[in-house]
Design a protein around this motif. Structure first.
Motif, PDB file in Angstrom:
ATOM      1  N   ASN A  57      32.454  45.457  36.428  1.00 33.13           N
ATOM      2  CA  ASN A  57      31.454  45.762  37.454  1.00 33.13           C
ATOM      3  C   ASN A  57      31.994  45.504  38.850  1.00 33.13           C
ATOM      4  N   GLY A  58      32.800  44.462  38.986  1.00 34.93           N
ATOM      5  CA  GLY A  58      33.383  44.167  40.296  1.00 34.93           C
ATOM      6  C   GLY A  58      34.421  45.192  40.708  1.00 34.93           C
ATOM      7  N   LEU A  59      35.275  45.600  39.799  1.00 36.87           N
ATOM      8  CA  LEU A  59      36.350  46.530  40.132  1.00 36.87           C
ATOM      9  C   LEU A  59      35.837  47.951  40.361  1.00 36.87           C
ATOM     10  N   LEU A  60      34.717  48.295  39.745  1.00 33.22           N
ATOM     11  CA  LEU A  60      34.169  49.639  39.923  1.00 33.22           C
ATOM     12  C   LEU A  60      33.546  49.834  41.305  1.00 33.22           C
ATOM     13  N   LYS A  61      33.582  48.801  42.121  1.00 34.69           N
ATOM     14  CA  LYS A  61      33.159  48.953  43.517  1.00 34.69           C
ATOM     15  C   LYS A  61      34.198  49.724  44.323  1.00 34.69           C
ATOM     16  N   PHE A  62      35.402  49.838  43.780  1.00 38.40           N
ATOM     17  CA  PHE A  62      36.426  50.656  44.435  1.00 38.40           C
ATOM     18  C   PHE A  62      35.985  52.107  44.381  1.00 38.40           C
ATOM     19  N   GLY A  80      35.399  55.788  43.867  1.00 39.04           N
ATOM     20  CA  GLY A  80      35.964  56.803  42.979  1.00 39.04           C
ATOM     21  C   GLY A  80      36.493  56.270  41.665  1.00 39.04           C
ATOM     22  N   SER A  81      36.498  54.956  41.473  1.00 42.12           N
ATOM     23  CA  SER A  81      37.050  54.381  40.245  1.00 42.12           C
ATOM     24  C   SER A  81      36.142  54.664  39.055  1.00 42.12           C
ATOM     25  N   PHE A  82      36.738  54.676  37.861  1.00 45.94           N
ATOM     26  CA  PHE A  82      35.960  54.905  36.647  1.00 45.94           C
ATOM     27  C   PHE A  82      36.684  54.295  35.437  1.00 45.94           C
ATOM     28  N   VAL A  83      35.891  54.034  34.401  1.00 46.16           N
ATOM     29  CA  VAL A  83      36.432  53.462  33.168  1.00 46.16           C
ATOM     30  C   VAL A  83      36.932  54.588  32.269  1.00 46.16           C
ATOM     31  N   ASN A  84      38.120  54.429  31.738  1.00 48.15           N
ATOM     32  CA  ASN A  84      38.670  55.399  30.784  1.00 48.15           C
ATOM     33  C   ASN A  84      38.145  55.090  29.386  1.00 48.15           C
ATOM     34  N   GLY A  85      37.614  56.117  28.733  1.00 48.44           N
ATOM     35  CA  GLY A  85      37.132  55.954  27.374  1.00 48.44           C
ATOM     36  C   GLY A  85      35.680  55.524  27.307  1.00 48.44           C
ATOM     37  N   ASN A  86      35.244  55.252  26.105  1.00 48.54           N
ATOM     38  CA  ASN A  86      33.863  54.880  25.825  1.00 48.54           C
ATOM     39  C   ASN A  86      33.588  53.457  26.311  1.00 48.54           C
ATOM     40  N   THR A  87      32.482  53.255  27.020  1.00 53.14           N
ATOM     41  CA  THR A  87      32.167  51.932  27.551  1.00 53.14           C
ATOM     42  C   THR A  87      31.268  51.110  26.629  1.00 53.14           C
ATOM     43  N   GLU A  88      30.850  51.696  25.519  1.00 58.93           N
ATOM     44  CA  GLU A  88      29.968  50.987  24.594  1.00 58.93           C
ATOM     45  C   GLU A  88      30.696  50.608  23.310  1.00 58.93           C
ATOM     46  N   PHE A 107      42.004  53.917  39.251  1.00 57.85           N
ATOM     47  CA  PHE A 107      41.812  53.761  40.688  1.00 57.85           C
ATOM     48  C   PHE A 107      42.459  54.968  41.370  1.00 57.85           C
ATOM     49  N   PRO A 108      41.728  56.062  41.520  1.00 60.53           N
ATOM     50  CA  PRO A 108      42.317  57.313  42.033  1.00 60.53           C
ATOM     51  C   PRO A 108      43.051  57.103  43.360  1.00 60.53           C
ATOM     52  N   VAL A 133      41.248  44.473  47.318  1.00 55.92           N
ATOM     53  CA  VAL A 133      41.957  44.459  48.601  1.00 55.92           C
ATOM     54  C   VAL A 133      43.261  45.241  48.513  1.00 55.92           C
ATOM     55  N   LEU A 134      44.044  44.976  47.473  1.00 60.34           N
ATOM     56  CA  LEU A 134      45.345  45.628  47.339  1.00 60.34           C
ATOM     57  C   LEU A 134      45.209  47.118  47.020  1.00 60.34           C
ATOM     58  N   ALA A 135      44.259  47.487  46.184  1.00 59.86           N
ATOM     59  CA  ALA A 135      44.065  48.885  45.849  1.00 59.86           C
ATOM     60  C   ALA A 135      43.689  49.700  47.080  1.00 59.86           C
ATOM     61  N   GLU A 136      42.849  49.135  47.902  1.00 60.24           N
ATOM     62  CA  GLU A 136      42.457  49.831  49.138  1.00 60.24           C
ATOM     63  C   GLU A 136      43.655  49.984  50.061  1.00 60.24           C
ATOM     64  N   ARG A 137      44.485  48.967  50.113  1.00 57.06           N
ATOM     65  CA  ARG A 137      45.669  49.001  50.979  1.00 57.06           C
ATOM     66  C   ARG A 137      46.694  50.031  50.469  1.00 57.06           C
ATOM     67  N   LEU A 138      46.781  50.185  49.151  1.00 57.22           N
ATOM     68  CA  LEU A 138      47.791  51.068  48.562  1.00 57.22           C
ATOM     69  C   LEU A 138      47.314  52.489  48.329  1.00 57.22           C
TER      70      LEU A 138
END
Length: 373
Positions: free
Chosen positions: A270-275, A277-285, A296-297, A366-371
């Motif tokens: 939930n925290g990382l999906l704040k980036f 355009g990000s999304f989980v690969n595969g089934n989340t259930e 992280f596109p 922080v790093l994903a946004e920078r990169l």
């Protein structure tokens, strides 16, 4: 160090280590010896065999110890070389230990069908059913995927395979210790596992072999006829003791581990999906409790992994993470090369803490946004 690559390998539980240590120093006799020291070690091996079998609903005589899941997979598949049926059905998202062994079988006169999966990782059972013919010897489908954690419906697969008199092999390396596994209920003929995936030592694993499958299996290692002549060689006693203890702990603590780890995994996700355009690969259930594979596109995963320094994560299977090629699993889900190369697998474990999750979320964002390109 924050370690979130538990699907690659886990830390040895101290209880496992303590169980193993006497078998390096005090109880070092060969388990095959007939003197009192050897018989004493053999009794300990028998207990570890029961512990391992109990974890997966098997009996002791159905367990064969190997150096790990890769050897177990190789034995189960290559051990069928002399059979009349020469067709194998497997899935495009299998581990390379299965896929590369199947390619070996192709070079030895076998035909292999590689089934596709849906974008969430699910298998189409109609396609599976149509793929199995009267020439099909074995169906090979993993229980849970090592990169996205998707759990296949092996019981349904077994029903289809059994109706056509085909064996069923299951790579359960990532499932053991994370979900309940019962080989009888699932209808599995071969099951491979590795101790180091559930807090045991490296270099030890096991292959479950059903009575039906045993009749067809040829040994790949010859020597002193240990382990019912199917896998010769002096037993790795400390490793076997470690595997047995890890299995005992996994059996006793499965439910509590699932509850705690899934809560931490969900918080991380939930925290990382704040980036953006990000999304989980595969089934989340329908997945194992510890795994989250996130794209992280616009961010190169290798660059991000290096930038994280003391936070250990991966961008694919540990066996192919040294390459810069996109994950074959993510490609099979339909991801573009760009998105596959922007994806990171986070795999939590028994020793992961909430503070580590909080720090990981903060630093990755922080790093994903920078990169981001």
């Amino acid at each position: 160090m924050i370690y979130l690559d538990n699907n690659a390998s886990t830390r040895v539980d101290e209880r496992v280590l303590n169980a193993m240590l006497p078998y390096f120093t005090d109880f070092y006799a060969n388990a095959g010896s007939s003197h009192i020291a050897g018989l004493s070690v053999n009794e300990a091996v028998a207990l570890a065999t029961w512990q391992t079998a109990n974890l997966i609903g098997a009996s002791e005589e159905e367990i064969l110890f190997t150096s790990g899941a890769t050897e177990a997979i190789n034995l189960a598949i290559k051990g069928l070389l002399n059979q009349d049926r020469k067709h194998i059905v497997t899935v495009a998202t299998e581990h390379k230990a299965v896929l590369n062994t199947c390619r070996f079988m192709e070079s030895n006169g076998f035909e292999v069908t590689y089934l596709p999966v849906a974008p969430d990782g699910a298998l189409d059972f109609n396609v599976l059913n149509e793929s199995i013919t009267d020439k099909t010897l074995i169906v090979i489908i993993m229980l849970s995927n090592n990169e996205i954690g998707y759990i296949q419906n092996i019981e349904a697969v077994s029903t289809i395979a059994d109706a056509k008199n085909a064996l069923l092999m299951c790579d359960a390396t990532q499932a053991i210790g994370k979900i309940n596994v019962d080989v009888k209920k699932l209808g599995i003929d071969f099951l491979a596992l590795s101790a180091h995936k559930f807090y045991g030592p490296k270099g030890i694993g096991a292959l479950y072999i059903s009575a039906k499958a045993k009749l067809k299996l040829m040994p790949q290692i010859h020597g002193g006829n240990q382990q019912r002549k199917l896998r010769s060689g002096t037993l790795n006693v400390p490793g076997i003791i470690g595997l047995g203890k890890a299995a005992e702990i996994a059996f006793d603590e499965l439910e509590s581990d699932q509850k705690r780890i899934s809560k931490l995994r969900n918080k991380l996700e939930n925290g990382l999906l704040k980036f953006e355009g990000s999304f989980v690969n595969g089934n989340t259930e329908n997945r194992i409790c510890n795994t989250s594979n996130i794209c992280f596109p616009g961010v190169n995963s290798e660059t991000l992994i290096l930038a994280l320094q003391d936070i250990s994560v991966s961008n694919g299977s540990s066996c192919s993470a040294v390459t810069s090629e996109p994950s074959h699993v993510l490609k099979a889900l339909g991801l573009s090369d760009e998105n596959a190369l922007s994806s990171i697998r986070f795999s939590l474990g028994r020793f992961t803490t909430e503070n580590e999750i909080d720090e990981t979320i903060e630093r990755v964002l922080v790093l994903a946004e920078r990169l981001r390109v």
